[in-house]
Design a protein around this motif. Sequence first.
Motif, PDB file in Angstrom:
ATOM      1  N   LEU A 176       0.814  -1.323   0.012  1.00 30.21           N
ATOM      2  CA  LEU A 176      -0.177   0.039  -0.018  1.00 30.21           C
ATOM      3  C   LEU A 176       1.003   1.351   0.188  1.00 30.21           C
ATOM      4  O   LEU A 176       0.617   2.252  -0.931  1.00 30.21           O
ATOM      5  N   ARG A 177       2.028   1.326   0.786  1.00 26.73           N
ATOM      6  CA  ARG A 177       2.888   2.401   0.690  1.00 26.73           C
ATOM      7  C   ARG A 177       3.513   2.552  -0.575  1.00 26.73           C
ATOM      8  O   ARG A 177       3.834   3.600  -0.999  1.00 26.73           O
ATOM      9  N   SER A 178       3.824   1.437  -1.230  1.00 27.90           N
ATOM     10  CA  SER A 178       4.845   1.681  -2.331  1.00 27.90           C
ATOM     11  C   SER A 178       4.049   1.822  -3.468  1.00 27.90           C
ATOM     12  O   SER A 178       4.661   2.244  -4.771  1.00 27.90           O
ATOM     13  N   GLY A 179       2.777   1.265  -3.402  1.00 24.55           N
ATOM     14  CA  GLY A 179       1.962   1.220  -4.714  1.00 24.55           C
ATOM     15  C   GLY A 179       2.279  -0.011  -5.753  1.00 24.55           C
ATOM     16  O   GLY A 179       1.731  -0.092  -6.419  1.00 24.55           O
ATOM     17  N   ARG A 180       3.062  -1.012  -5.150  1.00 20.26           N
ATOM     18  CA  ARG A 180       3.477  -2.137  -5.787  1.00 20.26           C
ATOM     19  C   ARG A 180       3.243  -3.256  -4.973  1.00 20.26           C
ATOM     20  O   ARG A 180       3.219  -3.355  -3.853  1.00 20.26           O
ATOM     21  N   THR A 181       2.708  -4.431  -5.928  1.00 28.02           N
ATOM     22  CA  THR A 181       2.540  -5.643  -5.291  1.00 28.02           C
ATOM     23  C   THR A 181       3.431  -6.751  -5.547  1.00 28.02           C
ATOM     24  O   THR A 181       3.478  -7.808  -4.881  1.00 28.02           O
ATOM     25  N   ASP A 182       4.550  -6.183  -6.498  1.00 27.61           N
ATOM     26  CA  ASP A 182       5.490  -7.356  -6.734  1.00 27.61           C
ATOM     27  C   ASP A 182       4.988  -8.610  -7.383  1.00 27.61           C
ATOM     28  O   ASP A 182       5.738  -9.687  -7.177  1.00 27.61           O
ATOM     29  N   THR A 183       3.678  -8.392  -7.871  1.00 33.84           N
ATOM     30  CA  THR A 183       3.230  -9.479  -8.472  1.00 33.84           C
ATOM     31  C   THR A 183       2.781  -9.136 -10.029  1.00 33.84           C
ATOM     32  O   THR A 183       2.298  -7.965 -10.198  1.00 33.84           O
ATOM     33  N   VAL A 184       3.063  -9.923 -11.108  1.00 31.93           N
ATOM     34  CA  VAL A 184       2.664  -9.596 -12.432  1.00 31.93           C
ATOM     35  C   VAL A 184       1.850 -10.808 -12.972  1.00 31.93           C
ATOM     36  O   VAL A 184       1.793 -11.952 -12.424  1.00 31.93           O
ATOM     37  N   ALA A 185       0.695 -10.599 -13.797  1.00 30.32           N
ATOM     38  CA  ALA A 185      -0.244 -11.553 -14.344  1.00 30.32           C
ATOM     39  C   ALA A 185       0.436 -11.942 -15.589  1.00 30.32           C
ATOM     40  O   ALA A 185       1.010 -11.147 -16.574  1.00 30.32           O
ATOM     41  N   LEU A 186       0.287 -13.334 -16.051  1.00 29.53           N
ATOM     42  CA  LEU A 186       0.628 -13.890 -17.410  1.00 29.53           C
ATOM     43  C   LEU A 186      -0.601 -14.439 -17.662  1.00 29.53           C
ATOM     44  O   LEU A 186      -0.795 -15.595 -17.237  1.00 29.53           O
TER      45      LEU A 186
ATOM     46  N   GLU B 270      11.154 -14.810 -10.832  1.00 32.04           N
ATOM     47  CA  GLU B 270      11.994 -15.038  -9.532  1.00 32.04           C
ATOM     48  C   GLU B 270      13.233 -14.470  -9.520  1.00 32.04           C
ATOM     49  O   GLU B 270      13.608 -14.072  -8.329  1.00 32.04           O
ATOM     50  N   GLU B 271      13.925 -14.426 -10.455  1.00 33.90           N
ATOM     51  CA  GLU B 271      15.408 -13.792 -10.377  1.00 33.90           C
ATOM     52  C   GLU B 271      15.194 -12.313  -9.826  1.00 33.90           C
ATOM     53  O   GLU B 271      15.861 -11.686  -9.475  1.00 33.90           O
ATOM     54  N   SER B 272      14.084 -11.673 -10.204  1.00 28.78           N
ATOM     55  CA  SER B 272      13.844 -10.205  -9.937  1.00 28.78           C
ATOM     56  C   SER B 272      12.906 -10.076  -8.393  1.00 28.78           C
ATOM     57  O   SER B 272      12.326  -9.031  -8.174  1.00 28.78           O
ATOM     58  N   GLY B 273      12.959 -11.448  -7.720  1.00 31.85           N
ATOM     59  CA  GLY B 273      11.917 -11.411  -6.715  1.00 31.85           C
ATOM     60  C   GLY B 273      10.500 -11.172  -6.725  1.00 31.85           C
ATOM     61  O   GLY B 273       9.544 -10.448  -6.169  1.00 31.85           O
ATOM     62  N   LEU B 274       9.913 -11.478  -7.975  1.00 28.61           N
ATOM     63  CA  LEU B 274       8.313 -11.285  -8.343  1.00 28.61           C
ATOM     64  C   LEU B 274       7.778 -12.649  -8.294  1.00 28.61           C
ATOM     65  O   LEU B 274       8.171 -13.637  -8.616  1.00 28.61           O
ATOM     66  N   THR B 275       6.544 -12.445  -8.047  1.00 32.46           N
ATOM     67  CA  THR B 275       5.501 -13.536  -8.302  1.00 32.46           C
ATOM     68  C   THR B 275       4.839 -13.260  -9.434  1.00 32.46           C
ATOM     69  O   THR B 275       4.166 -12.337  -9.696  1.00 32.46           O
ATOM     70  N   VAL B 276       4.466 -14.538  -9.928  1.00 33.14           N
ATOM     71  CA  VAL B 276       3.511 -14.529 -11.389  1.00 33.14           C
ATOM     72  C   VAL B 276       2.375 -15.261 -10.862  1.00 33.14           C
ATOM     73  O   VAL B 276       2.150 -16.227 -10.542  1.00 33.14           O
ATOM     74  N   VAL B 277       1.313 -14.784 -11.310  1.00 33.94           N
ATOM     75  CA  VAL B 277      -0.108 -15.110 -11.431  1.00 33.94           C
ATOM     76  C   VAL B 277      -0.455 -15.533 -12.816  1.00 33.94           C
ATOM     77  O   VAL B 277      -0.375 -14.814 -13.797  1.00 33.94           O
ATOM     78  N   VAL B 278      -0.899 -17.045 -13.105  1.00 30.86           N
ATOM     79  CA  VAL B 278      -0.905 -17.237 -14.353  1.00 30.86           C
ATOM     80  C   VAL B 278      -2.470 -17.681 -14.675  1.00 30.86           C
ATOM     81  O   VAL B 278      -3.152 -18.237 -13.811  1.00 30.86           O
ATOM     82  N   GLU B 279      -2.967 -16.986 -15.790  1.00 32.11           N
ATOM     83  CA  GLU B 279      -4.318 -17.215 -16.204  1.00 32.11           C
ATOM     84  C   GLU B 279      -4.420 -17.984 -17.307  1.00 32.11           C
ATOM     85  O   GLU B 279      -3.832 -17.823 -18.230  1.00 32.11           O
TER      86      GLU B 279
ATOM     87  N   GLY C 142       0.848  -5.536 -13.427  1.00 24.96           N
ATOM     88  CA  GLY C 142       0.959  -5.480 -14.921  1.00 24.96           C
ATOM     89  C   GLY C 142       0.921  -6.641 -15.653  1.00 24.96           C
ATOM     90  O   GLY C 142       0.656  -7.727 -14.614  1.00 24.96           O
ATOM     91  N   LEU C 143       0.502  -6.864 -16.673  1.00 19.84           N
ATOM     92  CA  LEU C 143      -0.017  -8.180 -17.440  1.00 19.84           C
ATOM     93  C   LEU C 143       0.633  -8.314 -18.611  1.00 19.84           C
ATOM     94  O   LEU C 143       1.092  -7.555 -19.380  1.00 19.84           O
ATOM     95  N   ILE C 144       1.142  -9.626 -18.880  1.00 15.63           N
ATOM     96  CA  ILE C 144       1.765 -10.215 -19.984  1.00 15.63           C
ATOM     97  C   ILE C 144       0.625 -10.962 -20.571  1.00 15.63           C
ATOM     98  O   ILE C 144       0.183 -12.117 -19.988  1.00 15.63           O
ATOM     99  N   LEU C 145       0.104 -10.437 -21.684  1.00 16.31           N
ATOM    100  CA  LEU C 145      -1.102 -11.187 -22.471  1.00 16.31           C
ATOM    101  C   LEU C 145      -0.643 -11.702 -23.881  1.00 16.31           C
ATOM    102  O   LEU C 145      -0.116 -11.187 -24.540  1.00 16.31           O
ATOM    103  N   SER C 146      -0.928 -13.038 -23.989  1.00 16.29           N
ATOM    104  CA  SER C 146      -0.719 -13.964 -25.240  1.00 16.29           C
ATOM    105  C   SER C 146      -2.312 -14.001 -25.709  1.00 16.29           C
ATOM    106  O   SER C 146      -2.933 -15.087 -25.614  1.00 16.29           O
TER     107      SER C 146
END
Length: 337
Positions: free
Chosen positions: A55-65, A87-96, A119-123
């Motif tokens: 909440l303080r940073s405005g970041r969740t360190d999670t991205v969606a794929l 993972e190398e950048s310390g991030l979590t990925v939510v896969v849809e 953010g989202l990576i969309l195929s």
Amino acid sequence: MAATLRDVAKLAGVSFKTVSNVINDYPHVRPATRAKVERAIAELGYKPNLNARSLRSGRTDTVALAVPELNLSYFAELAGMVIAAAEESGLTVVVEQTGGDRDRELALLRSPRLSMTDGLILSPLGMGQEDAGALDVPFPLVLLGERTFDWPCDHVTMRNVEAARAATEYLLASGRRRIAVIGEYEGEVMGSARLRLRGYREALAAHDVPYDASLVVRATLWHRADGARAMHELLDRDVPFDAVFGFNDTMALGAMRVLQEAGRRVPEDVAVIGFDDLDEAAYSIPSLTTVDPGREWLARTALGTLLERIAETGPKQPPRTELADFTIVERESAPRN
């Protein structure tokens, strides 16, 4: 009672702010001070409140794929590569999974679930040019794959036409002239099938080999069973062919199984080439010659582009299109002569 930030500060003999700087990995903390705070964190078993931190940073360190389906090895392996890079950048990925369905892809772009990601990576597979306006979203978005929209959006993709042309020319160079293709998709105006068929036809034309529609077999889906069905159809047509280009490895592997069951030797009677360089391509019998479209690069570049967009603080930079390089991976199913 769980340890607090102030408990850590008291034990380490530093200020509350110093502990916060260490936890948030700010660079301007003396190594000795950082080590003292880290020892106190370990001793107290302190665990940061990630929700408050986000909440303080405005970041969740999670991205969606979002990919069409994980049943296809290509997308499963691609997702694994994106997750490893994240993972190398310390991030979590939510896969849809969208199932390649237009309505599900559009619904995802409007989904409140994305508010819990950065953010989202969309195929996309089902969306068409008429849906381009849906890409105007209030969060970082990178498109991954073959669908090209007339909309200013970052896009990471492969060189489908050039790679398909190279695969066809590889077969032509080995002396094959009756090259069948599996994976044509009737009515497709944008996407892999159209682009790879175009590259195939360009190669034939460049080498003065007539295009023969009877050598082109449709496959609505691109699974092993679809490759097998397409090969049965090709054999039933009773047209001569000495090579097969599967528009993905999965279909090529299904087709190769049917060829062998029909008594056609691979590669002596029929050379087979695929597209994607899946892990299993190296372990089929015979091993599958294929096109490596640069999947590792695609995964890392899509994630890197998304992270750049997430980190932007000034004026938004113009969108860009990134194209991967490809290579032909020679194996037993279509060796060079």
